[in-house]
Design an enzyme around this catalytic site. Structure first.
Site, short mmCIF file in Angstrom:
data_model
loop_
_atom_site.label_atom_id
_atom_site.label_comp_id
_atom_site.label_asym_id
_atom_site.label_seq_id
_atom_site.Cartn_x
_atom_site.Cartn_y
_atom_site.Cartn_z
N ILE A 1 0.89 -1.16 0.00
CA ILE A 1 0.00 0.00 0.00
C ILE A 1 0.93 1.20 0.00
O ILE A 1 1.90 1.26 0.76
CB ILE A 1 -0.94 -0.02 1.23
CG1 ILE A 1 -1.86 1.20 1.26
CG2 ILE A 1 -0.18 -0.13 2.54
CD1 ILE A 1 -2.93 1.12 2.40
N SER A 2 0.68 2.17 -0.90
CA SER A 2 1.60 3.29 -1.07
C SER A 2 1.62 4.20 0.15
O SER A 2 0.66 4.28 0.92
CB SER A 2 1.20 4.11 -2.29
OG SER A 2 1.06 3.29 -3.43
N GLN A 3 2.73 4.94 0.28
CA GLN A 3 2.86 5.96 1.33
C GLN A 3 1.72 6.99 1.17
O GLN A 3 1.43 7.42 0.05
CB GLN A 3 4.22 6.63 1.11
CG GLN A 3 4.55 7.73 2.08
CD GLN A 3 5.78 8.50 1.61
OE1 GLN A 3 6.20 8.40 0.46
NE2 GLN A 3 6.35 9.28 2.50
#
Ligand code: SAH
Length: 212
Positions: free
Chosen positions: A61-63
């Site tokens: 899951i992206s920053q």
């Protein structure tokens, strides 16, 4: 159950506003969407940290900042039809659900798509449609899209995605080899496509024939 409201507020203030994210719709969406529901149970207490997190199947899951930055660049007002390539956890799709009218999101890994679809349904996000497939060729069934956001890096910009962009339309995506990618913003007006490089990023690779 712990609702992480304070952590979420803190994430919005420090990680997003503190770094120049100013679009009110984007900030409100981040404050509203429970990011901890999109990460594995054992990582829930880390969901609001300033970094990507593993979600299984060697994906992440992206920053939060990167998601906010990409979506702010799309300049959504709530009426758009949007395509997301790389559903992953479904978190970015949940944010998009609040920023646009209709979201189509495609994921290559069926188990991730199923899990994301369930979380999104549990949250009542009925304007998000999760599809299993190769997003490098887009999702022609629901094209054209006012905005496209790609969450995995292609070595070149997939032609099918440009074709599925509405006029006018905007697309944001990471482009490049692993380790040296740039986030690019593509805009379409009539038959003219323009693009600019925005910032260096590190995404997982977009896997597929057209994306290679
Ligand atoms: N937007 C996601 C982050 C996704 S990480 C989130 O909010 O959690 C990138 C995702 O892209 C991974 O889940 C990976 O499986 C998926 N992916 C990679 N290549 C793909 C392709 N060709 N089509 C669709 N999904 C792809």
């Amino acid at each position: 159950m712990w609702d992480f409201r304070e952590e979420r507020k803190d994430m919005v203030e420090r990680q997003l506003q503190g770094r120049g994210i100013s679009n009110r719709l984007v900030l409100d969406a981040f404050e509203a969407v429970p990011r901890h529901l999109f990460v594995p149970d054992e990582l829930q207490f880390r969901a609001y940290e300033d970094c990507p997190l593993p979600i299984g199947f060697r994906q992440t899951i992206s920053q939060p900042f990167i998601v906010a930055y990409m979506l702010q660049m799309l300049d959504l007002t709530g009426v758009e039809r949007v395509l997301e390539v790389g559903t992953g956890s479904g978190y970015q799709a949940a944010i998009l659900s609040r920023l646009s009218r209709e979201v189509h999101t495609i994921e290559l890994i069926p188990s991730l798509a199923d899990r994301a679809a369930k979380v999104l349904a549990d949250l009542g996000m009925v304007n998000v449609h999760v599809h299993i497939g190769d997003g490098a060729i887009g999702w022609a069934e629901a094209a054209p899209y006012d905005a496209i956001v790609v969450s995995a890096a292609a070595t070149h910009v997939p032609g099918s995605l440009l074709e599925q962009l509405n006029d006018p339309g905007r697309m944001i995506l990471p482009v490049g080899e692993s380790g040296r990618q740039e986030l690019e913003l593509w805009t379409r007006e009539g038959d003219t496509f323009q693009h600019e490089a925005l910032l260096p990023v590190a995404f997982v690779p977009l896997r597929s024939r057209d994306g290679m």
